[in-house]
Design an enzyme around this catalytic site. Structure first.
Site, short mmCIF file in Angstrom:
data_model
loop_
_atom_site.label_atom_id
_atom_site.label_comp_id
_atom_site.label_asym_id
_atom_site.label_seq_id
_atom_site.Cartn_x
_atom_site.Cartn_y
_atom_site.Cartn_z
N ARG A 168 26.45 59.03 52.56
CA ARG A 168 26.08 57.48 53.02
C ARG A 168 26.97 57.01 53.97
NH1 ARG A 168 26.66 52.50 48.21
NH2 ARG A 168 29.35 53.44 48.39
N ASP A 449 35.78 50.29 43.81
CA ASP A 449 35.24 50.71 45.31
C ASP A 449 35.48 48.84 45.42
OD1 ASP A 449 32.58 49.76 44.96
OD2 ASP A 449 32.15 51.77 45.17
#
Length: 544
Positions: A168, A449
């Site tokens: 990613r 996150d």
């Protein structure tokens, strides 16, 4: 400081200090490829960022987002994506995490189908982490990655049959300030893409896999078209068949949910699926509808996937993907296993319920943040998917059409003092870790996150902006927030201990949090001002 010259006379200048692995990753050939990408796509990327601002201004002025009239023909016509490679057909459980060496090994060894190695929301992109991450993935691709814990001496090695690796990259809004061309920072997304692709595509293809990517935070099909052009250029430059690069796009912004067909269409040669990035989607709902007092969300903890607007988003993604032959990936279970048996039973029960909702809706796979949840998630997905690789046959064609009104529906629930205080404690701890270089942080039993901190600070900003009243009758104001911030910092100090707290960067994190939450305008991403704090030491080091 080093630079790489190009035929056009422009240079990529390396502003970041030399790191272990710099010579291996920042080779002249890799930088030449990156230079070509920046020359072709840097300008159009800047235009796309400007278009985001223009679109948000229209929404702020009263033009609610919705399905696009000008692309109705794409939504109404029959077409399919090019196809899905064999090793991406079965993605029933995926684990995610940053590109740190031990994490990469543990994730690839987990009982999952895919590891999403993250340069985005779970990585604070300090220069040393960006370079080390590329080294770690290159070693993993070659099966040569190992790690010995410096304190315990425990050795970590890769199993013979690891999970499939997907990289990613950073979102389009983030720059990489340690690399510049003509005095301008290089797009972080192109840095991550170019370096991972260049160093690994041949080895991946030789193993029967390929260069696979996750693309985050798209807001429009024009942005998907930009990525399609990046991929097409890359495939032509390296003489690869069209569609060699494969990509999964996260649908984690409110504007993008209205353009899923169009995103799939623009990327039809390369795309294999869409993913419900639900935490960022909640943040985007707040951010996009920030001017609308009737769309204020309640406590973050109350905004769950069974809420009508989120359930509609999940079902529309599945229906759209399966109609086009693409996989529909579900969202994240951020829980961390507990050593306490009662707590652990509760954790596994919550994970099971969450995954059952996704699997019943028709998702082809789901995300976890910790290897200890793999067996629970896998058991649920196995029960629904069975011996077939996915649920592409679940078309949801009998569903009533999902309307813009459903996707924009206000969410029931109460804003509470307890929820506001929890937001403050969690966000300030996450920001303190992030500006110190750690983007994947265990807090109160969850692996957090950036999305969690984004929701936390945006929620409080929204409550201040629209005069929300908490469950105890208090009006949310800047003064109340600042009072609670001081109090909750003391709570965190008590929880962590004075030594850890005083040695940390909590004063800087609290000031960043305060400035974002009390600002007149909602800042697009906390990682933008946070990045300036994060990279200041490395840029100063190189200047010295």
């Amino acid at each position: 400081m080093s630079q790489h010259s190009t035929a056009q006379g422009q240079d990529i200048v390396v502003l970041g200090p030399q790191q272990p692995g710099s010579q291996r990753i920042l080779t002249p050939e890799a930088l030449r490829f990156l230079t070509e990408l920046v020359q072709r796509f840097g300008g159009p990327r800047a235009e796309l960022m400007s278009q985001r601002q223009q679109r948000q201004a229209q929404i702020d002025a009263g033009a609610m987002p919705g399905f696009l009239a000008e692309t109705a023909a794409i939504r109404q016509s029959d077409w399919q994506i090019l196809g899905i490679p064999a090793d991406l057909q079965d993605r029933r459980v995926e684990i995610t995490g940053p590109v740190e060496r031990k994490m990469v090994i543990n994730a690839l060894n987990a009982d999952v189908k895919v590891f999403m190695a993250d340069f985005e929301d779970s990585l604070a992109p300090a220069w040393d982490k960006v370079i080390a991450g590329q080294v770690n993935l290159a070693d993993a691709v070659r099966g040569e990655i190992d790690f010995v814990h410096p304190e315990t001496g425990k050795a970590y090695t890769l199993r013979d049959d690891p999970a499939v690796l997907i990289c990613r990259v950073r979102g389009l809004h983030l720059d990489e300030r340690h690399l510049a061309m003509a005095g301008t920072a290089v797009p972080g997304a192109l840095v991550d893409f170019a370096l991972y692709f260049y160093h690994n595509y041949e080895v991946l293809l030789s193993k029967g896999s390929g260069p696979y990517f996750y693309i985050p935070k798209l807001q429009s099909h024009q942005e998907a078209r930009w990525w399609a052009q990046v991929f097409a250029f890359t495939e032509q430059r390296f003489k690869l068949p069209a569609g060699t690069i494969k990509v999964t796009c996260l649908i984690e912004t409110l504007p993008a949910v209205f353009e899923m067909d169009e995103i799939l269409y623009e990327l039809r040669n390369n795309i294999v699926g869409l993913n419900c990035g639900r935490w960022d989607y909640i943040f985007s709902y707040i951010k996009t509808l920030r001017n609308y007092p009737d769309r204020v969300l309640p406590d973050r903890q109350a905004v769950t996937m069974d809420k009508p607007f989120l359930n509609a988003y999940s079902r529309l993604l599945i229906k759209t993907c399966h109609r086009r032959g693409a996989l529909a990936m579900g969202g994240m279970a951020a829980f961390i296993p507990s050593k306490d048996p009662e707590t652990q039973a509760l954790v596994l029960q919550k994970v099971q319920k969450d995954k059952e909702l996704e699997a019943r809706n028709g998702h082809d796979g789901t995300w976890i943040a910790h290897p200890g949840l793999a067996d629970t998630a896998m058991a649920v997905m196995d029960r629904f998917i069975g011996s077939t690789p996915n649920q592409l046959s679940e078309t949801r064609s009998d569903d009533a059409p999902i309307t813009a009104e459903q996707l924009l529906e206000p969410c029931d629930g109460q804003a509470t003092e307890q929820g506001m205080r929890a937001n403050i404690r969690i966000a300030v701890q996450y920001m303190e870790a992030w500006i110190g270089g750690n983007g994947c942080v265990p807090i109160y039993g969850l692996m957090e996150d950036a999305a969690t901190a984004e929701i936390s600070r945006a929620s409080i900003w929204q409550w201040i902006r629209h005069g929300t009243v908490l469950d105890n009758g208090q009006l949310v104001t800047k003064a109340l927030f600042e009072q609670m911030l001081v109090q909750e910092l003391e709570t965190v100090r008590g929880e962590l201990g004075a030594e850890r707290f005083d040695a940390g960067r909590f004063a800087e994190a609290a000031e960043l949090f305060r400035s974002l939450t009390c600002a007149e305008q909602l800042t697009d991403f906390l990682t933008l001002p946070g990045y300036q704090i994060l990279i200041e030491p490395s840029l100063k080091e190189n200047q010295a």
